[in-house]
Design a protein around this motif. Structure first.
Motif, PDB file in Angstrom:
ATOM      1  N   GLU A   1       0.831  -1.196   0.000  1.00 25.83           N
ATOM      2  CA  GLU A   1       0.000   0.000   0.000  1.00 25.83           C
ATOM      3  C   GLU A   1       0.873   1.256   0.000  1.00 25.83           C
ATOM      4  OE1 GLU A   1      -3.485  -0.899   2.337  1.00 25.83           O
ATOM      5  OE2 GLU A   1      -3.444   1.183   3.014  1.00 25.83           O
ATOM      6  N   GLU A   2       1.908   1.229   0.808  1.00 27.97           N
ATOM      7  CA  GLU A   2       2.814   2.370   0.926  1.00 27.97           C
ATOM      8  C   GLU A   2       3.531   2.609  -0.398  1.00 27.97           C
ATOM      9  OE1 GLU A   2       3.928   5.551   2.889  1.00 27.97           O
ATOM     10  OE2 GLU A   2       2.444   4.072   3.598  1.00 27.97           O
ATOM     11  N   LEU A   3       4.062   1.533  -0.982  1.00 35.28           N
ATOM     12  CA  LEU A   3       4.826   1.655  -2.226  1.00 35.28           C
ATOM     13  C   LEU A   3       3.966   2.138  -3.379  1.00 35.28           C
ATOM     14  CD1 LEU A   3       7.051  -1.551  -2.054  1.00 35.28           C
ATOM     15  CD2 LEU A   3       7.831   0.819  -1.937  1.00 35.28           C
ATOM     16  N   LEU A   4       2.680   1.778  -3.368  1.00 33.96           N
ATOM     17  CA  LEU A   4       1.801   2.151  -4.478  1.00 33.96           C
ATOM     18  C   LEU A   4       1.603   3.654  -4.571  1.00 33.96           C
ATOM     19  CD1 LEU A   4      -0.818  -0.738  -4.319  1.00 33.96           C
ATOM     20  CD2 LEU A   4       0.593  -0.144  -6.308  1.00 33.96           C
ATOM     21  N   LYS A   5       1.951   4.363  -3.495  1.00 30.63           N
ATOM     22  CA  LYS A   5       1.827   5.829  -3.538  1.00 30.63           C
ATOM     23  C   LYS A   5       2.859   6.436  -4.469  1.00 30.63           C
ATOM     24  CE  LYS A   5      -0.065   6.118   1.119  1.00 30.63           C
ATOM     25  NZ  LYS A   5       0.318   6.238   2.538  1.00 30.63           N
ATOM     26  N   THR A   6       3.981   5.738  -4.627  1.00 32.83           N
ATOM     27  CA  THR A   6       5.054   6.324  -5.425  1.00 32.83           C
ATOM     28  C   THR A   6       5.457   5.480  -6.637  1.00 32.83           C
ATOM     29  OG1 THR A   6       6.617   5.250  -3.943  1.00 32.83           O
ATOM     30  CG2 THR A   6       6.102   7.555  -3.479  1.00 32.83           C
ATOM     31  N   ARG A   7       5.080   4.212  -6.618  1.00 35.19           N
ATOM     32  CA  ARG A   7       5.529   3.359  -7.724  1.00 35.19           C
ATOM     33  C   ARG A   7       4.352   2.673  -8.413  1.00 35.19           C
ATOM     34  NH1 ARG A   7      10.194  -0.010  -4.840  1.00 35.19           N
ATOM     35  NH2 ARG A   7      10.294  -1.103  -6.847  1.00 35.19           N
TER      36      ARG A   7
ATOM     37  N   LEU B   1       6.863 -21.901   2.155  1.00 34.93           N
ATOM     38  CA  LEU B   1       6.556 -21.532   0.774  1.00 34.93           C
ATOM     39  C   LEU B   1       5.146 -20.933   0.728  1.00 34.93           C
ATOM     40  CD1 LEU B   1       7.403 -21.802  -2.314  1.00 34.93           C
ATOM     41  CD2 LEU B   1       6.060 -23.893  -2.310  1.00 34.93           C
ATOM     42  N   LEU B   2       4.228 -21.561   1.451  1.00 35.41           N
ATOM     43  CA  LEU B   2       2.844 -21.092   1.437  1.00 35.41           C
ATOM     44  C   LEU B   2       2.677 -19.802   2.227  1.00 35.41           C
ATOM     45  CD1 LEU B   2       1.053 -24.531   1.739  1.00 35.41           C
ATOM     46  CD2 LEU B   2       1.197 -23.050  -0.271  1.00 35.41           C
ATOM     47  N   MET B   3       3.459 -19.641   3.292  1.00 31.62           N
ATOM     48  CA  MET B   3       3.395 -18.369   4.023  1.00 31.62           C
ATOM     49  C   MET B   3       3.772 -17.234   3.087  1.00 31.62           C
ATOM     50  SD  MET B   3       5.081 -18.985   7.759  1.00 31.62           S
ATOM     51  CE  MET B   3       4.739 -20.492   8.655  1.00 31.62           C
ATOM     52  N   SER B   4       4.815 -17.443   2.297  1.00 30.03           N
ATOM     53  CA  SER B   4       5.229 -16.419   1.348  1.00 30.03           C
ATOM     54  C   SER B   4       4.157 -16.193   0.290  1.00 30.03           C
ATOM     55  CB  SER B   4       6.545 -16.812   0.676  1.00 30.03           C
ATOM     56  OG  SER B   4       7.562 -16.821   1.644  1.00 30.03           O
ATOM     57  N   ALA B   5       3.537 -17.298  -0.143  1.00 29.69           N
ATOM     58  CA  ALA B   5       2.485 -17.175  -1.151  1.00 29.69           C
ATOM     59  C   ALA B   5       1.329 -16.344  -0.609  1.00 29.69           C
ATOM     60  CB  ALA B   5       1.991 -18.565  -1.560  1.00 29.69           C
ATOM     61  N   GLU B   6       0.962 -16.581   0.641  1.00 25.85           N
ATOM     62  CA  GLU B   6      -0.129 -15.818   1.252  1.00 25.85           C
ATOM     63  C   GLU B   6       0.245 -14.344   1.378  1.00 25.85           C
ATOM     64  OE1 GLU B   6      -3.320 -16.759   2.405  1.00 25.85           O
ATOM     65  OE2 GLU B   6      -2.907 -18.531   1.193  1.00 25.85           O
ATOM     66  N   ALA B   7       1.508 -14.082   1.747  1.00 26.45           N
ATOM     67  CA  ALA B   7       1.962 -12.694   1.882  1.00 26.45           C
ATOM     68  C   ALA B   7       1.912 -11.996   0.520  1.00 26.45           C
ATOM     69  CB  ALA B   7       3.370 -12.653   2.475  1.00 26.45           C
ATOM     70  N   ALA B   8       2.358 -12.720  -0.515  1.00 21.67           N
ATOM     71  CA  ALA B   8       2.323 -12.130  -1.857  1.00 21.67           C
ATOM     72  C   ALA B   8       0.888 -11.880  -2.284  1.00 21.67           C
ATOM     73  CB  ALA B   8       3.012 -13.068  -2.853  1.00 21.67           C
ATOM     74  N   LYS B   9       0.007 -12.793  -1.913  1.00 24.38           N
ATOM     75  CA  LYS B   9      -1.406 -12.639  -2.269  1.00 24.38           C
ATOM     76  C   LYS B   9      -1.976 -11.368  -1.636  1.00 24.38           C
ATOM     77  CE  LYS B   9      -4.867 -15.325  -0.786  1.00 24.38           C
ATOM     78  NZ  LYS B   9      -5.429 -16.615  -0.363  1.00 24.38           N
ATOM     79  N   ALA B  10      -1.585 -11.125  -0.384  1.00 26.89           N
ATOM     80  CA  ALA B  10      -2.069  -9.929   0.308  1.00 26.89           C
ATOM     81  C   ALA B  10      -1.589  -8.674  -0.418  1.00 26.89           C
ATOM     82  CB  ALA B  10      -1.596  -9.935   1.755  1.00 26.89           C
ATOM     83  N   ALA B  11      -0.332  -8.704  -0.865  1.00 29.85           N
ATOM     84  CA  ALA B  11       0.202  -7.561  -1.598  1.00 29.85           C
ATOM     85  C   ALA B  11      -0.566  -7.376  -2.918  1.00 29.85           C
ATOM     86  CB  ALA B  11       1.697  -7.761  -1.873  1.00 29.85           C
ATOM     87  N   PHE B  12      -0.835  -8.497  -3.589  1.00 29.24           N
ATOM     88  CA  PHE B  12      -1.590  -8.428  -4.842  1.00 29.24           C
ATOM     89  C   PHE B  12      -2.985  -7.856  -4.637  1.00 29.24           C
ATOM     90  CE2 PHE B  12       1.374 -11.286  -7.047  1.00 29.24           C
ATOM     91  CZ  PHE B  12       1.467 -10.572  -8.225  1.00 29.24           C
ATOM     92  N   SER B  13      -3.579  -8.232  -3.505  1.00 25.70           N
ATOM     93  CA  SER B  13      -4.918  -7.742  -3.231  1.00 25.70           C
ATOM     94  C   SER B  13      -4.921  -6.216  -3.152  1.00 25.70           C
ATOM     95  CB  SER B  13      -5.407  -8.384  -1.933  1.00 25.70           C
ATOM     96  OG  SER B  13      -6.559  -7.744  -1.511  1.00 25.70           O
ATOM     97  N   ARG B  14      -3.852  -5.660  -2.538  1.00 29.16           N
ATOM     98  CA  ARG B  14      -3.760  -4.188  -2.478  1.00 29.16           C
ATOM     99  C   ARG B  14      -3.569  -3.606  -3.876  1.00 29.16           C
ATOM    100  NH1 ARG B  14      -4.047  -2.877   3.055  1.00 29.16           N
ATOM    101  NH2 ARG B  14      -5.000  -4.806   3.733  1.00 29.16           N
ATOM    102  N   ILE B  15      -2.805  -4.306  -4.693  1.00 25.23           N
ATOM    103  CA  ILE B  15      -2.600  -3.835  -6.065  1.00 25.23           C
ATOM    104  C   ILE B  15      -3.931  -3.846  -6.826  1.00 25.23           C
ATOM    105  CG2 ILE B  15      -1.512  -4.418  -8.281  1.00 25.23           C
ATOM    106  CD1 ILE B  15       0.945  -5.321  -6.677  1.00 25.23           C
TER     107      ILE B  15
END
Lengths: 219, 797
Positions: free
Chosen positions: B609-615, B646-660
């Motif tokens: 969310e933070e990064l999306l403000k600038t990138r 591996l799945l913890m990382s996948a879930e974290a990436a999914k959360a980031a994607f959801s913000r995107i």
């Protein structure tokens, strides 16, 4: 007669669950362990462990072996039941609550879903162990390691015969799908031979020919 | 002419028979033998058992047809065993010169989807094939020993759609007072009364002592006669014989207890004999049954629990309605079920007690989507759902397939609406939202809205729909357009409550249309409406302002003991401020990449969310998310990282994607997808964990995944590949028995879409085997599947 036993609590082996998750002789990190524990606690609240069972004769005729309604030529089962004149047949389940969580997390959380698979498998094995311990106490003789349809050359088709014998659908709610899998998914059916002599094979897996199995229990 | 069975039951205590299976075993039925065959081969024995029960004093006998269905018998044999069963029972009744014949229907022996493999409509058809054979040769149908609410519903629909006989239902409750699949007594009562059965109750599983303890609870909820058929306790072995631990004396004593608590139809299940029934009849004879009273309790239900709409106001979550919500609209159009389920779970966490489900997006097949969405939501939450549509066809399908008694939104005073909606509620059950408008529009006065409410209630009564199942909505309108509108609505609430004695509901936030800071004024209106006795509100449970009104009202009107709920809520108001501050502090040292590698979901979402403000989204994906996933994926391939991480990382990436995705929905941008991948677990196989892991990873690598689910027939896979033009298909199978289905699927896809690359995976497969059945590649694990799809996308395969 078909007996029914309900279990209120089951022991849990973290080591066993980790083995299902692919950890073999490796220490899992703290975060994984705490995620596993939280899923285990949730699963525990959903458990409804129950077993239905019967005791029956073992009859041999040539290559065929008949245990209750189960007739098979499986070499694996014949070896397992060597010198047994009687056997127990049982169906065990930890209940449909685990499946509900599996479906839920299957759609919402891949990590929890994977952990739950391991936790559910661990619990149903623990149930079978607890039940077999109870059987051992009431038995005048020695129990063989339990043997299930799908082990070695014992065909999954055997499930139909076991279901005919135990009718677990109406006793403990375990049903057989068209593909011969059970619902609830964390259920087990097995045959346990009653032997007049102590068994040389004390542990499951040791008697199995699939030496490269990913889940083989080395201890 | 003999009085009907229902009249006989109205007269007083009514006795059914006892156990049948144990009686047949005594006469030589072998283990594993199908008992219904005895209707043909040992008709005298079957008739003799019936006769014994009649002479013991049973008013009705049940046919030996517990397992008579097409899963156990071929069509012709089924016809024979059912006909013979009815013949045995009829002859016994004729010989005795008295008694009723009740046709027995047991569970089908398979668990319904999604926990088993039998589809709901398949279950309805299965039961229908048996019921059709009964004709008028029985006096009632008893659906018994049901462990599952959904299967119960299927059996009841089959009975009602194929027979005019009265329908009785008994379920199997455990000591905890719940069915094996979770429903408690109020939930089952709501479901079965909604389906308009004639008597409900419990049987099997428990002994008579335990069952007697559950009876008062069922009587408290049920407006129907209550049936009790306990086992004779639990079976045990004594000198090689099966005995049950409750003798006839104890059993009879406990049935008398049940009768005194309000049960009316009494009998026995496993282990009970004519002697049990004889003793019970003797002991109960001097007692009179309590009257069956109409209970004015409003209940909606899910598969497991009931929601009572009564004294305490109820919160119905409004967020699953695409009107004005771009992201939800896109999710519904794209079939992004995960987002929809996320919204459902969020509202549940925020305190919603039921969820409104509306899928009205122009161009979308609402009939299919409403039911599919409701069923998907039922897999993740126990909350009852409010099925919301202006299409009667969409409501019908969703009401039919819904597991429970839904809230239904809505009917209004127009003739056309009432003619379309009331028959649905009459057939499937439901608590119906009734809008106080009709052909002449919305009346300007509170009296006018009351008059429409009265008209709706009168019309509902013609369909046998009681007032307790109606929730009247006197329609909140914008105060900005008409200053007197809120007062009219509030007055109508009072009138409907006091004069009609009915429950009310409002879509509260409508009042604030056209005004700034809508929540502030809507929550003030909500407080006023609560004070007028509003029974339920459809609102956003995430709104703190609404929560303030709601919890404040509960505390101020003595509905919150020690203000406990208010205090718990008030504390979240202060901590959320501090936790925001805490988040600020930790944010700086957490890169998005680091958060994904270490699998911290919330950090990843915040960092994105933070990064999306600038990138740009693309910079985030290529510069942070994908490198992080590659790092973890490489570790997994090298066996340094295990599946959970591996799945913890996948879930974290999914959360980031959801913000995107949220960002893109706001800014109107498009997500760049690599290509489509179709995934399925093959026919006959119900294991989908491996496939789900592959899906999670592929989505994180920006593939557009079409997930067909498990147990998918080859034709559906082929169709999806052709329709989507997907260049890759992933198939999963866990069992050796389903590998042939995989081979068959591959052959079919090769025929219709030869350009499509096929990768297969699953526990039983090997590289060699994959080649043998004609796959292009073998995915030994989830990462290998991702790598292969990347190669296909890059044109390297």
């Amino acid at each position: 007669m078909i007996g029914i036993r309900h279990f209120s609590a089951l022991p849990f082996s973290e080591r066993e669950a980790l083995r299902y998750l692919g950890y073999r002789g490796v220490q899992a990190d703290g975060e994984t362990l705490s995620a596993l524990e939280s899923v285990r606690a949730e699963a525990e609240r959903a458990l409804l462990p129950a077993v239905c069972w019967t005791e029956t004769d073992v009859v041999r005729a040539g290559n065929a072996l008949t245990v209750g309604t189960v007739t098979t030529e499986s070499g694996g089962l014949r070896r397992n039941l060597r010198s047994c004149a009687r056997a127990y047949v049982f169906a065990a389940t930890v209940g449909v609550g685990i499946d509900r969580l599996l479906v839920r997390y299957g759609r919402t959380d891949a990590l929890k879903c994977a952990l739950l698979q391991a936790v559910g498998a661990t619990y149903v094995e623990a149930l079978c162990d607890a039940f077999c311990d109870w059987l051992a106490e009431r038995t005048d003789g020695y129990l063989r390691p339990r043997f299930s349809p799908g082990y070695g050359d014992l065909s999954l088709e055997t499930q139909r015969d076991i279901f005919r014998l135990l009718t677990p659908e109406k006793r403990i709610g375990v049903t057989l799908n068209a593909s011969l899998l059970m619902s609830p998914s964390k259920s087990v059916t097995a045959i346990v031979g009653i032997s007049p002599t102590p068994c040389s094979v004390a542990k499951r897996c040791a008697d199995c020919e699939n030496a490269t199995c990913e889940y083989r229990d080395e201890l | 002419m003999k009085e009907t069975i229902l009249t006989a039951i109205e007269r007083g205590a009514f006795f059914l028979d006892g156990g049948f299976g144990t009686m047949l075993q005594e006469r030589g039925l072998a283990a594993g033998e199908l008992p219904e065959r005895w209707n043909v081969s040992h008709a005298e024995a079957v008739e003799e058992i019936h006769a014994a029960y009649l002479s013991a004093g049973a008013n009705a006998i049940t046919t030996n047809t517990f397992g008579a269905n097409l899963l156990h018998y071929g069509r012709e044999e089924l016809r024979q065993v059912v006909s013979a069963a009815l013949g045995c029972a009829r002859r016994a009744v004729e010989r005795a010169g008295r008694g009723y014949v009740v046709f027995d229907v047991g569970p089908c022996g398979r668990l319904l989807k999604p926990y088993g493999d039998l589809g709901f409509e398949d279950a309805v058809s299965l039961f229908a094939e048996t019921v059709k054979l009964v004709g008028d040769r029985a006096d009632a149908i008893l659906i018994e020993t049901m462990n599952d609410s959904y299967e119960t519903k299927a059996a009841v629909l089959a009975a009602k759609e194929n027979s005019d006989l009265p329908v009785f239902v008994t379920n199997v409750y455990g000591k905890d007072g719940k069915l094996m699949t979770g429903a408690d007594i109020p939930a089952m009562t709501a479901l079965l009364e909604g389906l308009r059965v004639n008597a409900i109750g419990m049987n099997c599983s428990l002994g008579s002592g335990h069952m007697a303890e559950l009876v008062p609870k069922m009587v408290a909820y049920s407006s129907l006669p209550v049936i009790v058929q306990p086992n004779a306790g639990l079976p045990r072995e004594e000198n090689g014989r099966t005995v049950f631990d409750e003798d006839e004396e104890v059993f009879a004593h406990n049935l008398a207890r049940c009768l005194k608590s309000g049960a009316r139809i009494l009998g026995g299940c496993c282990g009970t004999t004519p002697e049990h029934i004889r003793r019970a009849v003797g002991l109960c004879k001097p007692l009179s049954a309590l009257p069956v009273k109409e209970k004015r309790i409003t209940l909606a239900s899910s598969y497991s629990r009931a929601l009572e709409i009564g004294d305490a106001p109820v919160l119905i979550g409004e967020r699953l309605n695409p009107t004005g919500k771009k992201r939800l609209r896109a999710a519904l159009t794209d079939g992004d079920t995960e987002y929809v389920l996320g919204e459902a779970l969020r509202q549940a966490e925020q305190g919603a007690q039921a969820l409104d489900v509306n899928v009205g997006v122009p161009g979308l097949d609402e009939v299919r989507t409403l039911a599919d969405t409701a069923l998907a939501i039922q897999t993740v939450t126990e909350l009852p759902l409010q099925l919301d549509s202006s299409s009667p066809a969409a409501l019908e399908r969703a009401m039919r397939l819904y597991n429970g008694k839904p809230l239904v939104n809505s009917v209004n005073g127009k003739r056309e609406s009432m003619d379309a909606i009331f028959p649905l509620v009459q057939k499937y059950g439901g608590v119906l939202v009734c809008l106080t408008l009709d052909e002449s529009g919305i009346p300007d006065t509170a009296e006018g809205r009351l008059a429409i409410a009265e008209k709706i209630a009168r019309e509902a009564e013609k369909y046998g729909i009681a007032k307790k199942d109606l929730l009247f909505d006197p329609l909140a309108m914008a105060v900005s357009a008409d200053a007197s509108a809120p007062k009219t609505t509030l007055d109508a609430l009072t009138l409907i409550g006091e004069r009609l004695g009915a429950h009310t509901v409002l879509g509260v936030s409508n009042v604030s249309f056209g005004l700034p800071n809508r929540e502030a004024i809507a929550s003030a209106f909500y407080a006023l409406a609560l004070d007028r006795g509003l029974s339920a509100a459809i609102l956003n449970p995430a709104s703190a302002e609404m929560k303030k009104s709601y919890l404040g009202y509960l505390a101020l009107t003595g509905r919150d003991a020690n203000c406990a709920r208010y205090i718990a809520f008030a504390e979240t108001l202060t901590t959320s401020v501090t936790s925001q501050a805490a988040q600020k502090e930790t944010k700086e040292d957490d890169s998005l990449r680091g958060a994904i590698v270490s699998g911290r979901t919330e950090h990843a979402a915040r960092a994105a969310e933070e990064l999306l403000k600038t990138r740009s989204p693309l910079e985030l994906i290529d510069g942070e998310i994908v490198p992080a996933l590659d790092e973890v994926g490489k570790g997994f391939e090298e066996k340094r990282v295990y599946l959970p991480r591996l799945l913890m990382s996948a879930e974290a990436a999914k959360a980031a994607f959801s913000r995107i995705k949220d960002h893109l929905a706001r800014t109107g941008g498009d997500e760049t997808k690599k290509c489509t991948v179709v995934l399925a677990t093959v026919k006959g196989d119900v294991h989908d964990i491996g496939k789900n892991i592959v899906k999670a990873l592929l989505e994180n690598y920006s593939f557009d995944v079409i997930d067909l689910g498990k147990d998918v027939p080859p034709e559906r896979v082929a169709e999806a590949v052709v329709d989507s033009g997907a260049p890759v298909l992933g198939l999963s199978a866990l069992m050796t028995t389903t590998v042939p289905a995989m081979e068959e699927t591959i052959a079919l896809v090769r025929k219709v879409a030869p350009q499509c690359r096929i990768i297969v995976g699953g526990a039983v497969l090997t590289e060699e085997y994959a080649n043998k059945i004609g796959a292009d590649a073998y995915g030994k694990d989830a990462m290998a599947s991702v790598r292969y799809c990347e190669r296909v996308y890059g044109g390297k395969v």
